[in-house]
Scaffold this motif. Structure first.
Motif, PDB file in Angstrom:
ATOM      1  N   ARG A  32      48.512 -12.168 -84.220  1.00 52.02           N
ATOM      2  CA  ARG A  32      49.190 -13.444 -83.960  1.00 52.02           C
ATOM      3  C   ARG A  32      50.613 -13.430 -84.506  1.00 52.02           C
ATOM      4  N   ARG A  33      50.786 -12.869 -85.707  1.00 50.61           N
ATOM      5  CA  ARG A  33      52.134 -12.803 -86.291  1.00 50.61           C
ATOM      6  C   ARG A  33      53.051 -11.954 -85.411  1.00 50.61           C
ATOM      7  N   ILE A  34      52.539 -10.845 -84.914  1.00 45.14           N
ATOM      8  CA  ILE A  34      53.336  -9.974 -84.041  1.00 45.14           C
ATOM      9  C   ILE A  34      53.677 -10.720 -82.755  1.00 45.14           C
ATOM     10  N   ALA A  35      52.700 -11.385 -82.163  1.00 40.66           N
ATOM     11  CA  ALA A  35      52.919 -12.115 -80.914  1.00 40.66           C
ATOM     12  C   ALA A  35      53.927 -13.248 -81.085  1.00 40.66           C
ATOM     13  N   ASP A  36      53.949 -13.853 -82.274  1.00 37.66           N
ATOM     14  CA  ASP A  36      54.828 -14.994 -82.537  1.00 37.66           C
ATOM     15  C   ASP A  36      56.241 -14.597 -82.969  1.00 37.66           C
ATOM     16  N   ASP A  37      56.490 -13.290 -83.125  1.00 34.33           N
ATOM     17  CA  ASP A  37      57.803 -12.836 -83.584  1.00 34.33           C
ATOM     18  C   ASP A  37      58.757 -12.730 -82.389  1.00 34.33           C
ATOM     19  N   GLU A  49      51.112  -3.659 -82.181  1.00 34.80           N
ATOM     20  CA  GLU A  49      49.775  -4.163 -81.821  1.00 34.80           C
ATOM     21  C   GLU A  49      48.739  -3.052 -81.849  1.00 34.80           C
ATOM     22  N   SER A  50      49.116  -1.890 -81.367  1.00 39.45           N
ATOM     23  CA  SER A  50      48.207  -0.744 -81.366  1.00 39.45           C
ATOM     24  C   SER A  50      47.874  -0.311 -82.796  1.00 39.45           C
ATOM     25  N   ALA A  51      48.894  -0.212 -83.645  1.00 41.00           N
ATOM     26  CA  ALA A  51      48.691   0.210 -85.042  1.00 41.00           C
ATOM     27  C   ALA A  51      47.801  -0.781 -85.786  1.00 41.00           C
ATOM     28  N   VAL A  52      48.040  -2.063 -85.570  1.00 46.68           N
ATOM     29  CA  VAL A  52      47.276  -3.111 -86.247  1.00 46.68           C
ATOM     30  C   VAL A  52      45.823  -3.107 -85.789  1.00 46.68           C
ATOM     31  N   ALA A  53      45.605  -2.898 -84.500  1.00 45.50           N
ATOM     32  CA  ALA A  53      44.243  -2.900 -83.962  1.00 45.50           C
ATOM     33  C   ALA A  53      43.425  -1.713 -84.477  1.00 45.50           C
ATOM     34  N   GLU A  54      44.109  -0.601 -84.770  1.00 49.41           N
ATOM     35  CA  GLU A  54      43.420   0.616 -85.195  1.00 49.41           C
ATOM     36  C   GLU A  54      43.241   0.737 -86.700  1.00 49.41           C
ATOM     37  N   ASP A  55      44.041   0.022 -87.490  1.00 47.72           N
ATOM     38  CA  ASP A  55      44.054   0.254 -88.943  1.00 47.72           C
ATOM     39  C   ASP A  55      44.192  -1.063 -89.697  1.00 47.72           C
TER      40      ASP A  55
END
Length: 114
Positions: A32-37, A49-55
């Motif tokens: 959400r923070r990434i999407a809202d930036d 988004e990829s890095a956050v989803a994996e780790d």
């Protein structure tokens, strides 16, 4: 000029160990923070988004902001910050585990080289 009249830079080292009890909550909040930036470029957004989803550690790094630690401290302005996160094996009962142990070794090495 007295020290109260000049700017002083202080390196503040903080090491935290947190237990993530809800991986989905941390990951969701980071996404959400990434999407809202609004300032994040599209290609960087996809990578983040990829890095956050994996780790989970990466997700946590997107949620922690050093400015938040000092932003409300009167008379202090954040000059520079860097931070990272990583998953660790943590055993609070182990005599081999302690906060700042690596820092002590680095300080001793700097003293020898310095």
């Amino acid at each position: 000029m007295s020290t109260t009249q000049t700017s002083q830079f202080v390196r503040l080292r903080v090491e935290l160990v947190v237990e993530v009890e809800d991986v989905e909550a941390v990951t969701g909040a980071a996404l959400r923070r990434i999407a809202d930036d609004p300032d994040m470029p599209a290609d960087e957004r996809v990578h983040a988004e990829s890095a956050v989803a994996e780790d989970t550690a990466e997700a946590l790094a997107y949620l922690i902001d050093p400015f938040d630690l000092v932003g409300e401290v009167p008379g202090v302005e954040l000059a520079q910050a860097s931070w990272s996160s990583e998953g660790i094996d943590y055993d609070p009962d182990s005599p081999e585990w302690g906060l700042g142990e690596d820092d002590d070794q680095e300080d001793e090495e700097e003293d020898r080289l310095g």
